[in-house]
Structures are given as C-alpha cells and as structure tokens.
Write a protein that holds these residues in place. Structure first.
Motif, PDB file in Angstrom:
ATOM      1  N   ILE A 163     -11.623   3.389  -3.139  1.00 17.05           N
ATOM      2  CA  ILE A 163     -11.090   2.034  -2.971  1.00 17.05           C
ATOM      3  C   ILE A 163     -12.201   1.059  -3.358  1.00 17.05           C
ATOM      4  O   ILE A 163     -13.223   0.971  -2.679  1.00 17.05           O
ATOM      5  CB  ILE A 163     -10.640   1.762  -1.522  1.00 17.05           C
TER       6      ILE A 163
ATOM      7  N   TRP B 127      -9.938   8.417  -0.893  1.00 15.28           N
ATOM      8  CA  TRP B 127      -9.702   7.807  -2.200  1.00 15.28           C
ATOM      9  C   TRP B 127     -10.898   6.918  -2.556  1.00 15.28           C
ATOM     10  O   TRP B 127     -11.722   6.593  -1.703  1.00 15.28           O
ATOM     11  CB  TRP B 127      -8.436   6.955  -2.180  1.00 15.28           C
TER      12      TRP B 127
ATOM     13  N   THR C 278      -7.224   6.204  -6.880  1.00 17.09           N
ATOM     14  CA  THR C 278      -8.093   5.036  -7.004  1.00 17.09           C
ATOM     15  C   THR C 278      -7.265   3.760  -6.861  1.00 17.09           C
ATOM     16  O   THR C 278      -6.173   3.656  -7.423  1.00 17.09           O
ATOM     17  CB  THR C 278      -8.800   5.014  -8.375  1.00 17.09           C
ATOM     18  N   ILE C 279      -7.769   2.800  -6.106  1.00 12.99           N
ATOM     19  CA  ILE C 279      -7.129   1.486  -5.976  1.00 12.99           C
ATOM     20  C   ILE C 279      -8.213   0.425  -6.152  1.00 12.99           C
ATOM     21  O   ILE C 279      -9.267   0.489  -5.509  1.00 12.99           O
ATOM     22  CB  ILE C 279      -6.442   1.310  -4.606  1.00 12.99           C
TER      23      ILE C 279
ATOM     24  N   PHE D 184       0.802  -1.221   0.000  1.00  9.47           N
ATOM     25  CA  PHE D 184       0.000   0.000   0.000  1.00  9.47           C
ATOM     26  C   PHE D 184       0.837   1.275   0.000  1.00  9.47           C
ATOM     27  O   PHE D 184       0.448   2.253  -0.655  1.00  9.47           O
ATOM     28  CB  PHE D 184      -1.016  -0.023   1.144  1.00  9.47           C
TER      29      PHE D 184
ATOM     30  N   LEU E  53      -6.172   7.317   2.722  1.00  9.80           N
ATOM     31  CA  LEU E  53      -6.949   6.631   1.695  1.00  9.80           C
ATOM     32  C   LEU E  53      -8.459   6.727   1.923  1.00  9.80           C
ATOM     33  O   LEU E  53      -9.243   6.302   1.078  1.00  9.80           O
ATOM     34  CB  LEU E  53      -6.545   5.152   1.631  1.00  9.80           C
TER      35      LEU E  53
ATOM     36  N   ILE F 170      -6.233  -1.173   5.689  1.00  8.69           N
ATOM     37  CA  ILE F 170      -6.195   0.129   5.030  1.00  8.69           C
ATOM     38  C   ILE F 170      -6.622   1.237   5.984  1.00  8.69           C
ATOM     39  O   ILE F 170      -5.929   2.259   6.132  1.00  8.69           O
ATOM     40  CB  ILE F 170      -7.109   0.115   3.782  1.00  8.69           C
TER      41      ILE F 170
END
Length: 278
Positions: free
Chosen positions: A135, A133, A102-103, A90, A130, A123
């Motif tokens: 995810i 973000w 973006t993941i 990560f 994050l 996470i």
C-alpha cells in the motif's frame, strides 16, 4: 490596505498557488502577512510587496503562499468518505487488485496529516488482508510546515479529540512530551512531498484512489476544472477520486457522471471514478 497592494497580492497568490482571494479579504491578508513581514525585519506589507516585486527571493514567495494557506483538517473529517471507503471503495479494489496486490493512494492537499492517517487506520481496522499488500500513499501539500507536521505525526490533545475514537488512539498512537505520536506501523508505505496543484502530475504515475478534499473551494472554476481533468488522467480506469462535502463537479467539468446507487455522490469518468461526499 491600499487597493493597489491588495490587487497585487491577490494576483500574486492566484498565479503562484491558484488561491482565489476574492474581495474584501484585507483583514485576512493583514492578519497573516504583517507578522510575516515583521519577522523579516520590515515594518509591514508595503515593504514585503517591494521585495516580492523584485522577484529575487523564492523563499519569500513560498513564505507568503504558506502564510495564506489554510490547513484546517481533523481525523475522519466528515465521516462519510471513510464509510464509503469501507463499504465500497476498498472492497472493490481488493477484488480488482488481487493479482498484483498493490494499491496506490494520493492525498493531495494532505495538510497536517490527519486525513492520510485516518485512511491508514481505515485500512488496518477493516481490511486485515491488506497488511501483506504493498500500500503506497503519497502525501502532498503546498505548505512545507504542514508536511513537516504530517511526517512527524505528533498531535495535541485538542487535535486528537477532533474525530479520533479512543479505541484507535490507544491502538495506533503513543503519548510523549509533545502530545500523541503516530506509531511507525501506521506510516508504512507513506511518502511526503511538497507540491503545488498547479504543477504537472505526470511524474506521479497512476493511482487507485486520489483524495482532493476541501481545497478546490479556494480556486476559481477554471482552475478547478483544469485540476479535475488532469487528475482524471492520473487515475486507474477503475480508480476513485474523492472531493469534499462543499465541492461539486457541476458547472466545473463534464468529464464525470454519477454512479447510481451510491448516496455519497460518486461519479465516473472514462479515466476513472470520482466521489464527492455530501
């Protein structure tokens, strides 16, 4: 069990799910399929096979595969993969995805959900940046029953005690009359879908991390190689795929090579990177 019946079921399971039954597993077939046959009003396995041979009942075929599927899992299973996520995976993705924020993660063979929820907790606990973000986590399994439990996110006291620290239990779960239920915040970005690893992956798009742990051990080497090679095409060029502690790429595929410096056994391919936890 009649050897002819055994051979038929072994062949059926291999073709339908990739499961390689091997030899001397009569007890396993009987313990799981006799109750299934009886629940459908049949006396035993011979009648179940008669119905399978007709090939007219997809629900029956799915029920047989589901009965033979092993959904053994636990929170933060083996620990090492989650340590590698925190120390290497990560942090690298945070840097390389900083622009798009973006993941995408795929938990293949996600079973009853302990693994994807463990990733989500990893996470949230270690990468607060994050939270803003996008995810996305796709959770798939061949077992509809397991997926249902995963989506519901309710676990017994026994399941909770297998690997989940008390601190995380109190923070991310709430108690109800069924046990301990995952708080909705932990499910953010998750999507569940029944999926057979023998089918095409193309519609899923590209992922930054694919978890395929403790499932390939049930497949023949040819099937393992096919799955690994096809999964590499679903990885971003700097993405990761993690295998289970009992799984290896040696003698299975030549698409990967070890990345130096990571004791967890991380490999790279021209398509992405694969980590087999040891």
């Amino acid at each position: 069990m009649d050897p002819v019946h055994y051979d038929y079921l072994a062949s059926f399971l291999l073709g339908a799910s990739g499961l390689s039954l091997g030899n001397n597993k009569e007890y396993l077939l009987e313990s799981r399929l006799i109750p299934l046959a009886q629940s459908m009003g049949w006396n035993g396995i011979p009648e179940l096979i008669t119905q399978l041979r007709l090939g007219r009942d997809k629900n029956l075929e799915d029920a047989v595969v589901e009965a033979m599927t092993t959904n053994e899992t636990s929170f933060f299973r083996d620990k090492k993969p989650f340590e590698v996520m925190t120390s290497h995976i990560f942090p690298e993705l945070v840097k390389s995805r900083a622009t798009r924020r973006t993941i995408r993660i795929w938990c293949a063979a996600g079973a009853t959900g302990q693994e994807p929820y463990s990733i989500a907790m990893t996470i949230l606990e270690n990468f607060p940046e994050l939270r803003n973000w996008h995810i996305e986590m796709l959770i798939t399994d061949i077992s509809q029953q397991a997926l249902g439990r995963s989506k519901e996110g309710v676990y017994s006291q026994f399941e909770i005690q297998r690997g989940l620290p008390v601190k995380l239990l109190m923070k991310h779960f709430e108690q109800n009359d069924k046990g301990w239920k995952v708080k909705e915040d932990l499910k953010k970005g998750m999507r569940w879908e029944r999926f057979n690893l023998l089918d095409s992956y193309n519609r899923f798009g590209v992922f930054d991390l694919i978890m395929c742990r403790n499932v390939l051990i049930y497949f023949e080497n040819k099937t393992k190689g096919d799955i690994l090679d096809r999964m590499s095409k679903q990885l971003a060029s700097d993405g990761y795929l993690m295998l289970g502690s009992a799984e290896t790429i040696l003698g299975i595929t030549e698409s990967y090579q070890k990345i130096p410096g990571l004791e967890s056994g991380v490999y790279e391919t021209i398509q992405g990177k694969v980590g087999a936890t040891r």
